[in-house]
Design an enzyme around this catalytic site. Sequence first.
Site, PDB file in Angstrom:
ATOM      1  N   ARG A 151      -2.155  -6.549  -8.151  1.00 49.19           N
ATOM      2  CA  ARG A 151      -1.048  -7.477  -7.932  1.00 49.19           C
ATOM      3  C   ARG A 151      -1.060  -8.509  -9.064  1.00 49.19           C
ATOM      4  O   ARG A 151      -0.961  -8.169 -10.213  1.00 49.19           O
ATOM      5  CB  ARG A 151      -1.165  -8.105  -6.537  1.00 49.19           C
ATOM      6  N   LYS A 194     -18.478  -5.316   8.751  1.00 51.39           N
ATOM      7  CA  LYS A 194     -17.236  -6.056   8.558  1.00 51.39           C
ATOM      8  C   LYS A 194     -16.415  -6.086   9.839  1.00 51.39           C
ATOM      9  O   LYS A 194     -16.400  -5.123  10.594  1.00 51.39           O
ATOM     10  CB  LYS A 194     -16.425  -5.386   7.433  1.00 51.39           C
ATOM     11  N   SER A 201      -2.999  -8.056   3.221  1.00 52.19           N
ATOM     12  CA  SER A 201      -3.225  -7.830   4.652  1.00 52.19           C
ATOM     13  C   SER A 201      -3.651  -9.128   5.320  1.00 52.19           C
ATOM     14  O   SER A 201      -3.232  -9.430   6.445  1.00 52.19           O
ATOM     15  CB  SER A 201      -4.301  -6.762   4.857  1.00 52.19           C
ATOM     16  N   HIS A 214       0.836  -1.209   0.000  1.00 44.46           N
ATOM     17  CA  HIS A 214       0.000   0.000   0.000  1.00 44.46           C
ATOM     18  C   HIS A 214       0.873   1.262   0.000  1.00 44.46           C
ATOM     19  O   HIS A 214       0.601   2.216  -0.722  1.00 44.46           O
ATOM     20  CB  HIS A 214      -0.879   0.052   1.254  1.00 44.46           C
TER      21      HIS A 214
END
Length: 166
Positions: free
Chosen positions: A93, A42, A132, A18
Amino acid sequence: MKRVAVYAGSFDPVTNGHINIIERSVKLFDKVIIGILVNVNKQYWFNKEERVEMVRSSLSEAIRSQVEIIPFNGLLVEFMAQQKASILIRGLRAVSDYEYELQMHLTNQTLSHDKIETVFLPSNRENLYLSSSLIKEIAKFRGDISPFVPKNVVEYIEKWVDHHEN
Ligand code: PNS
């Protein structure tokens, strides 16, 4: 016309990947807003304040002065409209990211009536397979996460694991 971009994500926690995207983004746009999603449905490891602080303290003084870090809830397109931002930055990615990112891009395009353009920045070599969730998995088993996250973030993660050990 100023080019205002939003780099949106959960940043739970922020990773070296990030940070690399943020450092490259400030060179491309007049203003970069880091939008941190706060979704009540969440489960995050870190609350809004912790995620903001982790991002803030991971940036160099020079980069910090060029960005704004703002938590948001609700729809990203609405947050971007409030911020008068028309560019959405997403890091890309491996190929495995592509389908989800394409879906988000198309949805945001429709929801914003074509007012938002998504710009993908490819991951650099070191962070190509970083996520993450993978970092949290390693941390839970007390593995070394220092190659993957900024120094100060290591402390946040280790503290979390210490407090949640059963
Ligand atoms: O880092 P992440 O979790 O991959 O980021 C995803 C994020 C926050 C960009 C995405 O979930 C989002 O924009 N959420 C806000 C709700 C929304 O607008 N959903 C529709 C967009 S497809």
